[in-house]
Design a protein around this motif. Structure first.
Motif: not given
Length: 409
Positions: A222-231
């Protein structure tokens, strides 16, 4: 061959060796442990001199371009916000999903973990400045001296040019040597992965810790593949945010297997430069600071682990005040883990258990067999933060030369 493929192949061979070769003999395990420690020392061999010399160059360039304030603001904002976010993801996941209880065991311990804050502060300024290069774990010690030298060397470009040129030359020299070291580490991955599997094979076979591992893995995705790319997509206006995740594969593999944030630093810096195009003026400042302070991964695994321990001891719901304190203490102490490049996450858990008291002083022993996996997920999350965070800072301070994905190493 791409670097991440080399590391992946090394890890795969290590897993195969751990499965096929019997390591029931204490002598064989002792030899494997010795080789693992030797290879980790090899990998960390150039970290301090490379960080020291490159930081001098970074501070010199930032003073000349008057970008220190902007770079610092972005760096520390990302460190704080990412840690808050990562710890919150861990808290929400363990509150929403109720993991199975860990069977209570009877165990004793004589070790009491603690953080010597006074000692850490005093260590930043040893009696002799030459001693800073002897500190191989706490990178902030050498980083501070580098900041003084780099900043002052820019005050008189003529008088201090030889000093800067020497630091610049050594920085490039150590970087070139680190390329050789990072290539060799892909071979040493075989022993590192083999030791990791042998160490955790027994506890994993019981199935007790499988739900916790799945939660760690889901949170990481969730963090590395979703949240960070969205940021990256919205903050940097980058139409291809997953390029950063692709450039982070090799550092994350090494981080997961070794659980050592200092060991992975040369590989992260190399991918930052050769894949993402981050210039030395930025990477020499951001990567060490993220490695030292951005320990949101430790806060996440500590929060999840402690609440799991609580629920294993008691079926009663956890008061909101205690949940808040668990979150805040895990988050706050994570910023002080810079002196513990490996094992910091489990150390943080032991401190939290002892702080809480009420019979929880030694409750961390429930998860001691899983300490290696706890530290692995903490380090891989922190490495992802360093890669994404350094890229954001470089983009916002215009210290990046974008490369096409075909040219990534």
């Amino acid at each position: 061959m791409k670097v991440w493929i080399k590391y992946l192949i090394g890890a795969a061979i290590g897993i195969g060796a751990a499965v096929l070769i019997p390591f029931d003999n204490p002598t064989a395990i002792s030899i494997l442990s010795f080789l693992t420690e030797l290879f980790i020392r090899f990998g960390r061999y150039l970290v301090v001199p490379m960080v020291f010399c490159t930081a001098i160059v970074s501070f010199n360039k930032m003073r000349n371009t008057q970008s220190l304030l902007k770079t610092s603001a972005w760096t520390f904002s990302i460190i704080i916000l990412s840690s808050v976010m990562i710890a919150l993801v861990g808290l929400l996941s363990i509150l929403v999903v109720k993991l199975p209880r860990i069977p209570i065991t009877v165990a004793t311990t004589t070790e009491v973990a603690s953080i010597d804050i006074k000692g850490m502060i005093l260590s930043l300024f040893p009696y002799s400045a030459f001693d800073v290069l002897r500190e191989g774990s706490f990178l902030l010690v050498s980083f501070i001296l580098a900041a003084f030298i780099g900043w002052e060397s820019a005050s008189d470009q003529t008088l201090f040019k030889p000093a800067f040129s020497l630091a610049d030359s050594f920085s490039q020299l150590f970087y070139n040597i680190s390329i050789i070291f990072t290539e060799v580490m892909s071979v040493f991955m075989i022993a590192l992965m083999c030791y990791w599997v042998v160490t955790f094979k027994g506890p994993f076979a019981t199935g007790i810790y499988t739900p916790m591992i799945i939660m760690f893995a889901v949170d990481f995705v969730i963090i590395a593949a979703v949240i960070y790319p969205l940021i990256i997509r919205f903050v940097c206006h980058d139409p291809h945010p997953y390029r950063v995740l692709y450039a982070s594969i090799a550092p994350m593999i090494l981080a997961f297997v070794s659980g050592d944030s200092n060991l992975v630093l040369p590989l992260s810096i190399r991918h930052g430069k050769e894949s993402l195009g981050i210039k030395r003026g930025s990477s020499g400042f951001t990567y060490p600071l993220f490695s030292i302070f951005a320990r949101g991964g430790s806060a996440l695994v500590t929060t999840i682990s402690f609440i799991l321990i609580w629920r294993s001891y008691s079926r009663q719901s956890i008061p909101f005040g205690d949940i808040t304190m668990i979150y805040l203490i895990s988050l706050g102490l994570s910023f002080l883990m810079g002196a513990c490049p490996s094992g910091g996450a489990f150390m943080l858990l032991t401190i939290l258990c002892q702080w809480h008291g009420k019979g929880f002083e030694t409750s961390y022993l429930l998860l001691q067999p899983a300490a290696i996996i706890i530290c692995s997920f903490a380090t891989v999350l922190d490495t992802a933060t360093a890669m994404f965070g350094s890229y954001i800072v470089a983009v916002k301070t215009k210290m990046v030369e974008h490369h096409t994905i075909q040219h990534f190493i």
